[in-house]
Scaffold this motif. Structure first.
Motif, PDB file in Angstrom:
ATOM      1  N   GLU A  44       0.849  -1.189   0.000  1.00 40.50           N
ATOM      2  CA  GLU A  44       0.000   0.000   0.000  1.00 40.50           C
ATOM      3  C   GLU A  44       0.886   1.241   0.000  1.00 40.50           C
ATOM      4  N   THR A  45       1.873   1.274   0.869  1.00 40.45           N
ATOM      5  CA  THR A  45       2.918   2.298   0.860  1.00 40.45           C
ATOM      6  C   THR A  45       4.217   1.622   1.298  1.00 40.45           C
ATOM      7  N   LEU A  46       5.329   2.310   1.122  1.00 40.51           N
ATOM      8  CA  LEU A  46       6.611   1.755   1.562  1.00 40.51           C
ATOM      9  C   LEU A  46       6.706   1.640   3.072  1.00 40.51           C
ATOM     10  N   THR A  47       5.942   2.481   3.783  1.00 40.87           N
ATOM     11  CA  THR A  47       6.069   2.534   5.241  1.00 40.87           C
ATOM     12  C   THR A  47       4.976   1.759   5.957  1.00 40.87           C
ATOM     13  N   GLY A  48       4.003   1.236   5.242  1.00 42.70           N
ATOM     14  CA  GLY A  48       2.910   0.511   5.874  1.00 42.70           C
ATOM     15  C   GLY A  48       3.236  -0.955   6.095  1.00 42.70           C
ATOM     16  N   THR A  49       2.262  -1.679   6.667  1.00 39.77           N
ATOM     17  CA  THR A  49       2.464  -3.106   6.963  1.00 39.77           C
ATOM     18  C   THR A  49       1.902  -4.008   5.883  1.00 39.77           C
ATOM     19  N   ASP A  50       1.069  -3.486   4.994  1.00 36.94           N
ATOM     20  CA  ASP A  50       0.449  -4.295   3.940  1.00 36.94           C
ATOM     21  C   ASP A  50       1.429  -4.421   2.770  1.00 36.94           C
ATOM     22  N   GLN A  51       2.267  -5.446   2.822  1.00 43.38           N
ATOM     23  CA  GLN A  51       3.307  -5.627   1.809  1.00 43.38           C
ATOM     24  C   GLN A  51       3.401  -7.095   1.414  1.00 43.38           C
ATOM     25  N   GLU A  52       3.664  -7.335   0.132  1.00 42.73           N
ATOM     26  CA  GLU A  52       3.767  -8.704  -0.377  1.00 42.73           C
ATOM     27  C   GLU A  52       4.765  -8.743  -1.531  1.00 42.73           C
ATOM     28  N   TRP A  53       5.680  -9.678  -1.465  1.00 43.26           N
ATOM     29  CA  TRP A  53       6.579  -9.901  -2.591  1.00 43.26           C
ATOM     30  C   TRP A  53       5.871 -10.774  -3.616  1.00 43.26           C
ATOM     31  N   LEU A  54       5.646 -10.249  -4.820  1.00 46.68           N
ATOM     32  CA  LEU A  54       5.094 -11.080  -5.882  1.00 46.68           C
ATOM     33  C   LEU A  54       6.109 -12.150  -6.257  1.00 46.68           C
ATOM     34  N   PHE A  55       7.348 -11.795  -6.256  1.00 49.18           N
ATOM     35  CA  PHE A  55       8.462 -12.736  -6.199  1.00 49.18           C
ATOM     36  C   PHE A  55       9.671 -11.958  -5.700  1.00 49.18           C
TER      37      PHE A  55
ATOM     38  N   ALA B 296       2.288  10.453  -1.242  1.00 47.87           N
ATOM     39  CA  ALA B 296       1.197   9.579  -0.820  1.00 47.87           C
ATOM     40  C   ALA B 296       1.530   8.117  -1.102  1.00 47.87           C
ATOM     41  N   ALA B 297       2.089   7.856  -2.270  1.00 48.97           N
ATOM     42  CA  ALA B 297       2.400   6.484  -2.661  1.00 48.97           C
ATOM     43  C   ALA B 297       3.465   5.874  -1.768  1.00 48.97           C
ATOM     44  N   THR B 298       4.504   6.633  -1.468  1.00 45.04           N
ATOM     45  CA  THR B 298       5.599   6.100  -0.661  1.00 45.04           C
ATOM     46  C   THR B 298       5.264   6.054   0.826  1.00 45.04           C
ATOM     47  N   GLY B 299       4.315   6.866   1.241  1.00 45.62           N
ATOM     48  CA  GLY B 299       3.982   6.922   2.662  1.00 45.62           C
ATOM     49  C   GLY B 299       4.933   7.786   3.461  1.00 45.62           C
ATOM     50  N   VAL B 300       5.617   8.699   2.785  1.00 48.59           N
ATOM     51  CA  VAL B 300       6.534   9.637   3.459  1.00 48.59           C
ATOM     52  C   VAL B 300       6.002  11.045   3.201  1.00 48.59           C
ATOM     53  N   PRO B 301       5.145  11.566   4.061  1.00 50.48           N
ATOM     54  CA  PRO B 301       4.426  12.816   3.783  1.00 50.48           C
ATOM     55  C   PRO B 301       5.314  14.050   3.643  1.00 50.48           C
ATOM     56  N   ASP B 302       6.488  14.037   4.268  1.00 53.87           N
ATOM     57  CA  ASP B 302       7.358  15.221   4.198  1.00 53.87           C
ATOM     58  C   ASP B 302       8.573  14.983   3.291  1.00 53.87           C
ATOM     59  N   LEU B 303       8.488  13.986   2.416  1.00 51.04           N
ATOM     60  CA  LEU B 303       9.615  13.656   1.550  1.00 51.04           C
ATOM     61  C   LEU B 303       9.957  14.827   0.624  1.00 51.04           C
ATOM     62  N   GLU B 304      11.227  15.192   0.607  1.00 57.83           N
ATOM     63  CA  GLU B 304      11.682  16.237  -0.311  1.00 57.83           C
ATOM     64  C   GLU B 304      11.866  15.611  -1.696  1.00 57.83           C
ATOM     65  N   VAL B 305      11.113  16.113  -2.664  1.00 60.71           N
ATOM     66  CA  VAL B 305      11.094  15.546  -4.011  1.00 60.71           C
ATOM     67  C   VAL B 305      11.428  16.639  -5.017  1.00 60.71           C
TER      68      VAL B 305
END
Length: 542
Positions: free
Chosen positions: A86-97, A270-279
């Protein structure tokens, strides 16, 4: 129209991206003079088209450039898996491989391996090597028009900076000019297939702190599913340079102008889950995922290759690999016809062999996008059993007049991959020793046909040499065994005959592209006569 000509070459290549440059490399290796024109002033600067599968790397190995490509790709050498979160920082993660080749099993099937090398890193390697082989590469030069007749193609090309035009006369034209191919359109060749699948905007950006959120997860791509910012994240250097593919919906009235820097930054955070990320957004480029295949792969002396012939969904990187393999298939056939040791009808087998592979591979690519729930592709996965990756990558097969023994062939891609020789399939890899040097059987296949004879052969090798001399055909003949008279020695424990599907007194004929043209299960009463007939059919000399 052929009287006032500025340049004469056997082959004119239109398009200087991965496929056109690979065609130049392969033709150069075969000693075929050619000219490549590319409308852009330089190679791609955008990190895309990154996944080079094992078959493509085998071709680059044979062409002598694999080490250079791996050097160019070294920064991503440890990236292997596909992560969904869901995001890089969340717990909902799965390796497709998590690993492309868990356990290293692929090393038993190939001397090469998968390689993650971005297009902007790979293309300069191809340019340098193609030029070293004598290829004429002209960037900033576009095709204006072309006409063909029974003897060749006359084309007008223009330098985009100076406006100067030149007339080029070629025996054949290879169009690697992309999905909107002006050459294909000029030939009036239509396309079939589902069409557009989904659209993305590729955003390149710099974010020094994103590596902290990624941690030690060395993925090829991470599909991020947060509804507030779904997309695909791809590392460029695993440190501060990244690419984010954001879904784009032009069917809903969304325009490219809607993707402002501010919106891109919001989506990435939003995608990465880092709200203050400098981009820092450094570039944006639209791309379209589609499934289409040309109804013909050419007309007369003009041939289509790569995206001009087929479009595929990006999941699995099948599109670029299929295009590079198109170029390899076509290159040896052009060389054979131009050199006079094959008949012109051999070129008809290009369509017969490569088009079915594109149809089957394109369908597999779309199915894989659905299986992986690629952001922006709102299609449910199918329920039918899909061919495995190895079947698609190494198991694709040809049925044409350039192969004998495929009369009952139904599928261009089988359900399962079997690493044994069969007519129309890739010749299997096996480690050998020749004159004290360790090599793969695949290293034998490039500039000539190859006849491999079993350890108990007493006639095929000599008959092959006589048949080749009689027909004026380049044919390398080897007996595989451990006798001092044998030219190739398999490694201890290797079963050459079993792997190649013949008896110890049988033989296998392999084409320059490494595909099996014919099998002789056992000895023959008149091997020279047999081989003459086989070579004449395979090379369209009848």
């Amino acid at each position: 129209m052929t009287s006032e000509v500025d340049d004469r070459v056997p082959v004119l290549i239109v398009g200087g991206s991965l496929v056109g440059l690979s065609a130049s490399l392969f033709l150069g290796r075969l000693g075929v003079e050619h000219l490549l024109v590319e409308r852009h002033p330089r190679t791609s600067h955008h990190p895309r088209g990154r996944g080079n599968n094992v078959r493509t790397m085998e071709l680059y190995r044979t062409a002598g450039v694999e080490p250079l490509i791996r050097e160019a790709a070294s920064v991503l050498a440890e990236n292997h898996g596909i992560l969904q979160a869901e995001t890089l920082t969340g717990t909902d993660q799965e390796w497709l491989f998590k690993k492309i080749d868990p356990g290293g099993a692929l090393s038993r099937l190939s001397p090469s391996g998968w390689c993650l090398c971005s297009q902007n890193d790979l293309e300069p390697v191809l340019v340098r090597c193609a030029r070293e082989l004598g290829g004429q590469l002209r960037f900033g030069t576009e095709l204006v028009s072309f006409e063909q007749d029974g003897d060749g193609v006359t084309a007008v090309v223009r330098d985009r900076e100076s406006g100067d035009t030149r007339t080029v006369r070629a025996d054949y034209l290879v169009a690697a000019d992309g999905p909107r191919s002006p050459v294909r359109e000029a030939l009036g060749i239509g396309r079939s297939g589902p069409g557009d699948l989904f659209h993305n905007v590729s955003i390149t950006f710099r974010a020094k702190k994103l590596a902290d959120a990624v941690g030690d997860r060395r993925f090829i791509v991470c599909y991020l599913t947060n509804p507030a910012g779904s997309g695909a994240l791809l590392p460029v250097d695993n440190q501060q340079h990244w690419v984010f593919h954001a879904p784009w919906h032009p069917d809903r009235g969304e325009t490219l102008e809607d993707f402002t820097d501010e919106r891109c930054v919001t989506l990435i955070r939003a995608a990465t889950g880092v709200p203050d990320l400098e981009v820092e957004v450094t570039g944006k480029a639209p791309w379209h995922a589609a499934e289409r295949v040309a109804q013909r792969y050419g007309a007369g002396r003009v041939f289509l290759a790569g995206d001009s012939a087929h479009e595929m969904s990006p999941t699995g990187a099948f599109g670029s690999n299929t295009g590079i393999q198109d170029a390899h298939n076509l290159a040896w056939k052009l060389a054979a016809v131009l050199r006079g040791w094959a008949g012109p009808r051999l070129l008809e087998t290009y369509d017969a062999e490569r088009r079915p592979v594109a149809l089957a591979t394109g369908a597999r690519a779309s199915a894989r996008s659905a299986e992986h729930r690629h952001p922006g592709y709102d299609v449910s996965p199918g329920t039918g059993r899909q061919a495995g990756m190895l079947a698609v990558v190494l198991g694709y097969r040809y049925a044409s007049s350039a192969v004998l023994g495929t009369e009952d062939r139904a599928q261009a891609i089988p359900e399962d991959f079997r690493p044994v020789a069969e007519p129309g399939g890739r010749a299997p890899h096996m480690w050998l020793t020749r004159a004290g040097t360790r090599m793969s059987t695949l290293d034998l296949y490039e500039r000539s046909l190859v006849l491999l004879c079993g350890p108990e052969d007493r006639a095929w090798q000599a008959a092959g040499q006589r048949a080749a001399e009689r027909l004026g055909v380049p044919l390398s003949c080897h007996r595989v065994g451990r006798d001092p008279a044998d030219t190739l020695a398999p490694e201890a424990g290797a079963d050459w005959a079993g792997l190649h599907g013949v008896a110890a007194d049988g033989a296998v004929l392999v084409r320059p592209d490494g595909f099996v043209a014919w099998l002789a299960p056992t000895a023959a009463d008149d091997p020279e006569r047999t081989l003459v007939a086989v070579l004449e059919q395979v090379l369209s000399r009848e």
